[in-house]
Design a protein around this motif. Structure first.
Motif, mmCIF file in Angstrom:
data_model
loop_
_atom_site.group_PDB
_atom_site.id
_atom_site.type_symbol
_atom_site.label_atom_id
_atom_site.label_comp_id
_atom_site.label_asym_id
_atom_site.label_seq_id
_atom_site.Cartn_x
_atom_site.Cartn_y
_atom_site.Cartn_z
ATOM 1 N N CYS A 124 7.017 -24.020 89.339
ATOM 2 C CA CYS A 124 8.258 -22.943 89.022
ATOM 3 C C CYS A 124 9.211 -23.731 88.419
ATOM 4 C CB CYS A 124 8.451 -22.345 90.299
ATOM 5 S SG CYS A 124 6.846 -21.015 90.314
ATOM 6 N N LYS A 125 9.762 -24.875 89.098
ATOM 7 C CA LYS A 125 11.203 -25.602 88.983
ATOM 8 C C LYS A 125 11.188 -26.414 87.873
ATOM 9 C CE LYS A 125 12.229 -27.238 93.526
ATOM 10 N NZ LYS A 125 12.909 -28.751 93.805
ATOM 11 N N ARG A 126 10.058 -26.054 87.049
ATOM 12 C CA ARG A 126 10.042 -27.150 85.849
ATOM 13 C C ARG A 126 9.927 -25.653 85.340
ATOM 14 N NH1 ARG A 126 4.904 -31.001 84.932
ATOM 15 N NH2 ARG A 126 5.806 -31.952 86.175
ATOM 16 N N ALA A 127 9.468 -24.773 85.361
ATOM 17 C CA ALA A 127 8.923 -23.366 84.280
ATOM 18 C C ALA A 127 11.272 -22.917 84.099
ATOM 19 C CB ALA A 127 8.508 -22.469 84.550
ATOM 20 N N ARG A 128 11.771 -23.250 85.284
ATOM 21 C CA ARG A 128 12.669 -22.813 85.207
ATOM 22 C C ARG A 128 13.864 -23.548 84.354
ATOM 23 N NH1 ARG A 128 12.187 -21.198 90.385
ATOM 24 N NH2 ARG A 128 12.656 -23.154 91.482
ATOM 25 N N ARG A 129 13.116 -25.273 84.929
ATOM 26 C CA ARG A 129 14.536 -26.288 83.587
ATOM 27 C C ARG A 129 14.196 -25.910 82.390
ATOM 28 N NH1 ARG A 129 12.649 -31.959 86.628
ATOM 29 N NH2 ARG A 129 12.021 -30.528 86.794
ATOM 30 N N THR A 130 12.919 -25.691 82.149
ATOM 31 C CA THR A 130 12.327 -26.075 80.840
ATOM 32 C C THR A 130 12.857 -24.630 80.549
ATOM 33 O OG1 THR A 130 10.395 -27.325 80.929
ATOM 34 C CG2 THR A 130 10.530 -26.147 78.648
ATOM 35 N N GLU A 131 13.286 -23.919 80.558
ATOM 36 C CA GLU A 131 13.338 -22.107 79.818
ATOM 37 C C GLU A 131 15.334 -22.687 80.165
ATOM 38 O OE1 GLU A 131 14.721 -18.174 81.802
ATOM 39 O OE2 GLU A 131 12.630 -18.909 82.484
ATOM 40 N N ARG A 132 16.138 -23.178 81.044
ATOM 41 C CA ARG A 132 17.551 -23.716 81.635
ATOM 42 C C ARG A 132 17.573 -24.230 79.755
ATOM 43 N NH1 ARG A 132 17.531 -24.174 87.011
ATOM 44 N NH2 ARG A 132 17.349 -26.686 86.277
ATOM 45 N N LYS A 133 16.955 -25.601 79.681
ATOM 46 C CA LYS A 133 17.191 -26.511 78.657
ATOM 47 C C LYS A 133 16.919 -25.967 77.283
ATOM 48 C CE LYS A 133 15.342 -30.729 77.466
ATOM 49 N NZ LYS A 133 13.999 -31.810 77.488
ATOM 50 N N ALA A 134 15.916 -24.520 77.157
ATOM 51 C CA ALA A 134 15.844 -24.153 76.036
ATOM 52 C C ALA A 134 17.298 -22.810 75.654
ATOM 53 C CB ALA A 134 14.700 -23.107 75.405
ATOM 54 N N LYS A 135 17.492 -22.394 76.235
ATOM 55 C CA LYS A 135 18.318 -22.109 76.792
ATOM 56 C C LYS A 135 20.273 -22.271 76.598
ATOM 57 C CE LYS A 135 17.330 -17.970 79.856
ATOM 58 N NZ LYS A 135 17.844 -17.499 81.526
ATOM 59 N N SER A 136 20.428 -23.353 76.691
ATOM 60 C CA SER A 136 21.579 -24.559 76.468
ATOM 61 C C SER A 136 21.454 -25.288 74.637
ATOM 62 C CB SER A 136 21.515 -25.348 77.240
ATOM 63 O OG SER A 136 20.826 -27.131 77.139
ATOM 64 N N TYR A 137 19.915 -25.152 74.162
ATOM 65 C CA TYR A 137 20.306 -25.362 73.029
ATOM 66 C C TYR A 137 20.891 -24.759 72.474
ATOM 67 C CZ TYR A 137 18.047 -29.775 73.983
ATOM 68 O OH TYR A 137 18.220 -30.978 74.014
ATOM 69 N N ASN A 138 20.247 -23.221 72.777
ATOM 70 C CA ASN A 138 20.076 -21.803 72.115
ATOM 71 C C ASN A 138 21.893 -21.099 71.945
ATOM 72 O OD1 ASN A 138 17.733 -21.121 71.387
ATOM 73 N ND2 ASN A 138 17.386 -19.898 73.585
ATOM 74 N N ILE A 139 22.777 -21.740 73.028
ATOM 75 C CA ILE A 139 23.539 -21.324 73.098
ATOM 76 C C ILE A 139 24.910 -22.844 72.157
ATOM 77 C CG2 ILE A 139 25.916 -22.214 74.860
ATOM 78 C CD1 ILE A 139 23.777 -20.678 77.287
ATOM 79 N N LEU A 140 24.313 -23.628 72.195
ATOM 80 C CA LEU A 140 25.210 -24.882 70.955
ATOM 81 C C LEU A 140 24.768 -24.778 69.432
ATOM 82 C CD1 LEU A 140 23.760 -28.067 72.671
ATOM 83 C CD2 LEU A 140 25.932 -27.207 72.660
ATOM 84 N N ASP A 141 23.557 -23.986 69.152
ATOM 85 C CA ASP A 141 22.871 -23.185 67.808
ATOM 86 C C ASP A 141 24.497 -22.066 67.854
ATOM 87 O OD1 ASP A 141 21.412 -25.092 67.325
ATOM 88 O OD2 ASP A 141 19.733 -23.978 67.719
ATOM 89 N N ALA A 142 24.433 -21.146 68.724
ATOM 90 C CA ALA A 142 25.374 -20.220 68.338
ATOM 91 C C ALA A 142 27.348 -20.437 68.353
ATOM 92 C CB ALA A 142 25.382 -19.003 69.744
ATOM 93 N N ALA A 143 27.083 -21.205 69.520
ATOM 94 C CA ALA A 143 28.780 -22.444 68.692
ATOM 95 C C ALA A 143 29.152 -22.461 67.830
ATOM 96 C CB ALA A 143 28.726 -22.844 70.289
ATOM 97 N N SER A 144 27.751 -23.433 67.802
ATOM 98 C CA SER A 144 27.911 -24.206 66.173
ATOM 99 C C SER A 144 27.955 -23.405 64.756
ATOM 100 C CB SER A 144 26.773 -24.262 65.810
ATOM 101 O OG SER A 144 26.969 -25.676 64.849
ATOM 102 N N ASP A 145 27.235 -21.522 65.020
ATOM 103 C CA ASP A 145 27.758 -21.088 64.149
ATOM 104 C C ASP A 145 29.105 -19.851 64.507
ATOM 105 O OD1 ASP A 145 25.680 -21.187 63.337
ATOM 106 O OD2 ASP A 145 24.483 -19.985 63.753
ATOM 107 N N VAL A 146 29.774 -19.793 65.388
ATOM 108 C CA VAL A 146 30.964 -20.079 65.231
ATOM 109 C C VAL A 146 31.972 -20.834 65.067
ATOM 110 C CG1 VAL A 146 32.570 -18.454 67.501
ATOM 111 C CG2 VAL A 146 29.971 -18.228 67.300
ATOM 112 N N LEU A 147 31.543 -21.486 65.158
ATOM 113 C CA LEU A 147 33.174 -22.841 64.854
ATOM 114 C C LEU A 147 32.970 -22.920 63.137
ATOM 115 C CD1 LEU A 147 35.019 -24.841 65.509
ATOM 116 C CD2 LEU A 147 32.640 -26.667 66.270
ATOM 117 N N LYS A 148 31.607 -22.883 62.720
ATOM 118 C CA LYS A 148 31.455 -23.317 60.759
ATOM 119 C C LYS A 148 32.172 -22.316 60.863
ATOM 120 C CE LYS A 148 27.290 -23.459 61.368
ATOM 121 N NZ LYS A 148 25.725 -24.143 60.220
ATOM 122 N N SER A 149 32.067 -20.761 61.382
ATOM 123 C CA SER A 149 32.494 -19.108 61.015
ATOM 124 C C SER A 149 34.108 -19.266 60.927
ATOM 125 C CB SER A 149 31.923 -18.263 61.245
ATOM 126 O OG SER A 149 32.310 -17.142 60.814
#
Length: 92
Positions: free
Chosen positions: A5-30
């Protein structure tokens, strides 16, 4: 076999953080009117990042390179960036 369970939650948080960075990157570029040519294609950036995440010179807590001091999550997305160890180079 134990619960991961801990490993699954950590993996999920990691994936979310990359998605947030991608979104922030798109906003900044725009907002800045930056061309996509400044950034490497996503598949190349992901390959670079994977190389950095496996590197012995990575400060895991901050995801920072011990040699150049860069934050690898950001640096690996830059078109003209390169690894100080020569593991990956700038895209031409």
């Amino acid at each position: 076999m134990g619960c991961n369970c801990k490993r699954a939650r950590r993996t999920e948080r990691k994936a979310k953080s990359y998605n947030i960075l991608d979104a922030a990157s798109d906003v900044l570029k725009s907002a800045l009117g930056i061309d996509d040519d400044v950034f490497a294609p996503k598949d190349i950036a992901q390959s670079r990042l994977q190389s950095c995440l496996e590197c012995e010179k990575l400060v895991r807590a901050t995801k920072q390179c011990r040699l150049c001091g860069c934050f690898v999550v950001a640096k690996t997305k830059m078109h003209k960036a390169s690894c100080p160890l020569g593991k990956w180079g700038a895209e031409s």
